[in-house]
Design an enzyme around this catalytic site. Sequence first.
Site, mmCIF file in Angstrom:
data_model
loop_
_atom_site.group_PDB
_atom_site.id
_atom_site.type_symbol
_atom_site.label_atom_id
_atom_site.label_comp_id
_atom_site.label_asym_id
_atom_site.label_seq_id
_atom_site.Cartn_x
_atom_site.Cartn_y
_atom_site.Cartn_z
ATOM 1 N N ARG A 90 -69.137 116.978 24.536
ATOM 2 C CA ARG A 90 -69.062 115.630 25.088
ATOM 3 C C ARG A 90 -67.615 115.234 25.360
ATOM 4 O O ARG A 90 -67.297 114.590 26.366
ATOM 5 C CB ARG A 90 -69.689 114.610 24.115
ATOM 6 C CG ARG A 90 -71.055 114.093 24.538
ATOM 7 C CD ARG A 90 -71.069 113.361 25.883
ATOM 8 N NE ARG A 90 -70.234 112.171 25.927
ATOM 9 C CZ ARG A 90 -70.591 110.980 25.513
ATOM 10 N NH1 ARG A 90 -71.799 110.786 25.027
ATOM 11 N NH2 ARG A 90 -69.741 109.962 25.575
ATOM 12 N N HIS B 201 -52.322 111.923 23.732
ATOM 13 C CA HIS B 201 -52.530 112.656 24.981
ATOM 14 C C HIS B 201 -52.561 111.714 26.184
ATOM 15 O O HIS B 201 -52.929 110.542 26.063
ATOM 16 C CB HIS B 201 -53.808 113.482 24.909
ATOM 17 C CG HIS B 201 -53.697 114.607 23.931
ATOM 18 N ND1 HIS B 201 -53.211 115.839 24.265
ATOM 19 C CD2 HIS B 201 -53.979 114.667 22.598
ATOM 20 C CE1 HIS B 201 -53.207 116.622 23.187
ATOM 21 N NE2 HIS B 201 -53.665 115.932 22.169
ATOM 22 N N ASP B 202 -52.218 112.298 27.328
ATOM 23 C CA ASP B 202 -51.978 111.515 28.543
ATOM 24 C C ASP B 202 -53.144 110.651 29.016
ATOM 25 O O ASP B 202 -52.949 109.534 29.446
ATOM 26 C CB ASP B 202 -51.492 112.438 29.676
ATOM 27 C CG ASP B 202 -52.234 113.773 29.754
ATOM 28 O OD1 ASP B 202 -53.157 113.987 28.941
ATOM 29 O OD2 ASP B 202 -51.887 114.598 30.614
ATOM 30 N N ASP C 105 -53.798 110.637 18.566
ATOM 31 C CA ASP C 105 -54.379 111.708 19.377
ATOM 32 C C ASP C 105 -54.949 111.180 20.694
ATOM 33 O O ASP C 105 -54.259 111.212 21.708
ATOM 34 C CB ASP C 105 -55.435 112.468 18.556
ATOM 35 C CG ASP C 105 -55.598 113.919 18.999
ATOM 36 O OD1 ASP C 105 -54.825 114.345 19.879
ATOM 37 O OD2 ASP C 105 -56.477 114.629 18.490
ATOM 38 N N ASP C 106 -56.198 110.735 20.682
ATOM 39 C CA ASP C 106 -56.844 110.228 21.895
ATOM 40 C C ASP C 106 -57.508 108.891 21.601
ATOM 41 O O ASP C 106 -58.748 108.792 21.608
ATOM 42 C CB ASP C 106 -57.905 111.230 22.371
ATOM 43 C CG ASP C 106 -57.299 112.527 22.849
ATOM 44 O OD1 ASP C 106 -56.758 112.540 23.967
ATOM 45 O OD2 ASP C 106 -57.341 113.508 22.090
ATOM 46 N N GLU D 154 -56.062 122.762 13.392
ATOM 47 C CA GLU D 154 -57.112 121.740 13.625
ATOM 48 C C GLU D 154 -58.452 122.475 13.533
ATOM 49 O O GLU D 154 -59.177 122.600 14.509
ATOM 50 C CB GLU D 154 -56.927 121.096 15.005
ATOM 51 C CG GLU D 154 -57.833 119.879 15.238
ATOM 52 C CD GLU D 154 -57.735 119.345 16.675
ATOM 53 O OE1 GLU D 154 -57.054 119.970 17.513
ATOM 54 O OE2 GLU D 154 -58.365 118.308 16.953
ATOM 55 N N GLU E 221 -65.196 117.155 26.242
ATOM 56 C CA GLU E 221 -64.717 117.790 27.475
ATOM 57 C C GLU E 221 -65.346 117.159 28.721
ATOM 58 O O GLU E 221 -64.681 116.968 29.736
ATOM 59 C CB GLU E 221 -64.948 119.308 27.419
ATOM 60 C CG GLU E 221 -63.831 119.976 26.613
ATOM 61 C CD GLU E 221 -64.227 121.281 25.919
ATOM 62 O OE1 GLU E 221 -65.266 121.873 26.305
ATOM 63 O OE2 GLU E 221 -63.502 121.698 24.976
ATOM 64 N N HIS F 288 -50.058 122.235 18.513
ATOM 65 C CA HIS F 288 -51.275 121.951 17.768
ATOM 66 C C HIS F 288 -51.542 123.184 16.902
ATOM 67 O O HIS F 288 -51.490 124.314 17.406
ATOM 68 C CB HIS F 288 -52.484 121.823 18.703
ATOM 69 C CG HIS F 288 -52.650 120.500 19.367
ATOM 70 N ND1 HIS F 288 -51.875 120.088 20.411
ATOM 71 C CD2 HIS F 288 -53.545 119.492 19.145
ATOM 72 C CE1 HIS F 288 -52.284 118.885 20.808
ATOM 73 N NE2 HIS F 288 -53.293 118.493 20.057
ATOM 74 N N HIS G 281 -51.651 117.996 14.050
ATOM 75 C CA HIS G 281 -52.731 117.985 13.045
ATOM 76 C C HIS G 281 -52.359 118.713 11.754
ATOM 77 O O HIS G 281 -52.102 118.094 10.747
ATOM 78 C CB HIS G 281 -54.051 118.533 13.599
ATOM 79 C CG HIS G 281 -54.610 117.689 14.688
ATOM 80 N ND1 HIS G 281 -55.077 116.425 14.458
ATOM 81 C CD2 HIS G 281 -54.752 117.908 16.016
ATOM 82 C CE1 HIS G 281 -55.501 115.906 15.604
ATOM 83 N NE2 HIS G 281 -55.307 116.783 16.562
HETATM 84 ZN ZN LIG Z 1 -54.094 116.494 20.128
#
Ligand SMILES: [Zn+2]
Lengths: 506, 506
Positions: free
Chosen positions: A204, A111-112, A437-438, A355, A206, A352, A380
């Site tokens: 958390r 993700h960005d 992912d992140d 998940e 978010e 997605h 996922h």
């Molecule tokens: Zn994702």
Amino acid sequence: MADQLQRPYAAAACLLLLQYLTGGISMSIPDPKYREALIKLETSMQTGGQLVLNDAERRLDSLLFTMKQKEIARPDFPPTMHFFKARHLIRTSPIFNLLKKMPKGGALHVHDFSMVDVEWLVKNVTYRPQCFMCVTDKQSIRFIFSSQLPKPLPHCSPWTLLENLRAKMINITDLDNSIMGNLTLFTDEDPETVYPSQDVVWDRFEQTFLALWGLVTYAPVFRDYYYQGLTQFYMDNVMYLELRALLPEIYELDGSTHDAAWTLKTYQEITRQFTADHPDFYGARIIFTVHRGVNITTMKGVVEKAVKLRRDFTDVMAGFDLVGREDRGRPLWYFREALSLPKNVILPFFFHAGETDLEGTEVDQNLLDALLFNTSRIGHGFALPRHPVAKNISRKRGVALEVCPISNQVLKLVNDMRNHPAAALMLENHPMVISSDDPAMFGACGLSYDFYEAFVGFGGLRSNLGTLKQLAMNSIKYSSLTPEQQKKALALWQRRWDEFVSNNVF
Amino acid sequence: MADQLQRPYAAAACLLLLQYLTGGISMSIPDPKYREALIKLETSMQTGGQLVLNDAERRLDSLLFTMKQKEIARPDFPPTMHFFKARHLIRTSPIFNLLKKMPKGGALHVHDFSMVDVEWLVKNVTYRPQCFMCVTDKQSIRFIFSSQLPKPLPHCSPWTLLENLRAKMINITDLDNSIMGNLTLFTDEDPETVYPSQDVVWDRFEQTFLALWGLVTYAPVFRDYYYQGLTQFYMDNVMYLELRALLPEIYELDGSTHDAAWTLKTYQEITRQFTADHPDFYGARIIFTVHRGVNITTMKGVVEKAVKLRRDFTDVMAGFDLVGREDRGRPLWYFREALSLPKNVILPFFFHAGETDLEGTEVDQNLLDALLFNTSRIGHGFALPRHPVAKNISRKRGVALEVCPISNQVLKLVNDMRNHPAAALMLENHPMVISSDDPAMFGACGLSYDFYEAFVGFGGLRSNLGTLKQLAMNSIKYSSLTPEQQKKALALWQRRWDEFVSNNVF
Ligand SMILES: [Zn+2]
Ligand SMILES: [Zn+2]
């Protein structure tokens, strides 16, 4: 693809298995030859099990096997632990250090705003001039760059210029550490205590995302952040990226803003610049994403926008996806009209789906629905083994899962990585790629940590260099690149792979 | 078997799936009819998904569905928690209370000395005359019944007559509780803290086993224990048992002992007595077991003994198995010669296999080897999804897994029950039964707790009354009973099932 199949062997082994199943073979001591053949057959069924390794690769593979035996014998075997506790152990693992050097191909699920480690954000970005910060009622923080004092935010303390704040502080390190802690989920404390439930960790997540927002959507930072993100993946020996990006409004110091087209164009320009600076980096494409919390009308508008962007920026824009917590968001089927396109309109989907561990609920139908909407890949797919029909379709059609082990663990879908559902899928060569992912959110970086969990955790002693090679090749094969582009990318990857292998056998 | 297949529907749905897979159906909005059909197809693929329910069953099923929706919405959803923490929540669950009343068929994987709750052992057995106790260096306890002061045990305090000890104590309850705590793994403390690793929990398991030993191998207790064990399973609406039994030397008060034939015969007699007292209980059979730690010579002798016992007690003795921690014991292949029988010798195997997460090791081959040795069922098979060839053989040959969810959780193979590998297997109707392994050791009882974890944890919202019915029927279908016996047992079960259904719909 350079899939060199061991067809004659596999065919013979399959015959054996068939004979065995139909009772054609009967004996008192099972014949060690048959046993050996069945064991080999099973090994050949795993991801990469059909690849024929050359001499150098075989030598590296033996080395890896020995390393893995040692690793598995550790009482503190990292894949059994939460990543936050395991990270320092993984860092000293010889396997991990090899994986870092290994050309891993592309990262297809990132993700960005979680590409770059938070230390860079704090030490570089928050030290830039005109950076204001405030603290919310919930003890999260918000940022904005502005030429003048910004308007106050609701439920937030007044804005303070960070420069002034730092000038007044005796201990700047404490402040910086506290900011850093607000920009990532990673913690040195016990993760089970800090994040006792999915609700807590997603909340958390978010908040952390909102904390990042004002920093990374500031135009000059936005450019640098993306360049820095590419650098970090490149340094981790990733050569290609498919970035899920919200394409939000990007703002300037005077408060003026840019639209999604500008943002997409900026991604394109920076990618070009980065590729020019690093000729062995293949490039990046964008998957435009929207939050699954929007209503149907908004979704219709966003899909129209996506179609237009895809038409205007075909080479950089790969497709479309929905993001946000699946369990709390609207299921794909809710948006079915908005997601249904006229026959002549092209907008590849990269949904997605799955998940979740809420088996049998509305949301749990996302997997099947993603496939019904002809998704190109599945983000996922954690729940896929619990959906035999969807699993079948995904396998037969080659719709790859983007497996992100650390993300699933941190967001509390699984504890011990050996119990990750993708472990069984990898052992039957289900179409998949490994992604992160992140990574910054989880205290990881690039792809190597996730490759470590997949290779050492999912694969046990059986996954081997062939598995790693196949996973890397999968990331090109299942990318959104055209066949010609894939051929080029694969050649580039193969050169680096051969180098990697010869550099690491002695 | 009373498998009433919905064949016409399943065939149509399969055709749809095939059309879909081969791209024969293409649309912009996926046709809701096709979607519905695929969802139904998937549901029909799960355990029991092919059963046609009658009116009353359908009404009970709706009731169950509503109960499950409520249960899944709980923030403290029991299958996500360690059983020791979840037990008191499960006890108040309306689903659990229904499962207790449900006729569950047979318990096919239960060990001899963990059938009866430890309270009975303490309150009844240790209060019998001539019961001596001592405390080991490792703070475990040992018991012996003896007409005179027994010879001291190495690494143990002197023997004390419990009667005398109790006479001197002010607080007998504390003493009894402490004894009880020594006879089970169950604890009110945090299980993660008490049992931080597999090594610790298995070590405690073995100590606890030794603590029980002197109590349950005393002839009068042995008889009562087994009768009491049958009673507890019967009270939990289990109608049949296949008991894995070590057939150890059983001793009398004067120190004289009985051999395995005596023990087997005693099992037979008590079973007959119990069945006479409870005509709706079908019976029990014994699977003779030996510890996998023995050497090859011993194993050869034990297998010979097993063959002889099976010949002499064909109706009560079902077969043979190895027990003890798989990860630390010798693999089946090590004993291949001992386990290979001449063609004319009959000794069915019921091997524990795949109770491990050490993927790719020697021990991890037990699954395939159990199948190569024509095992009748597989004890646990936790690792099966990671062995696609073994999985195939097990499926095609109908070699059922004996899935014991709580055992796997307590012995630290899995945390969240939704991630138990059998969850996916149940959703594709892999041959399986649910059992409880060592219920008293885990603070469970009968089969209902394990049925709860499987039905609510593995099955999510999708598993239904058909699933439960099929699992119960599987326990007869995959039992060691002859076809005629199965028919009788099934008829007995069916009567009780119909009663259960009509008693629980309003
Ligand atoms: Zn994702
Ligand atoms: Zn067992």
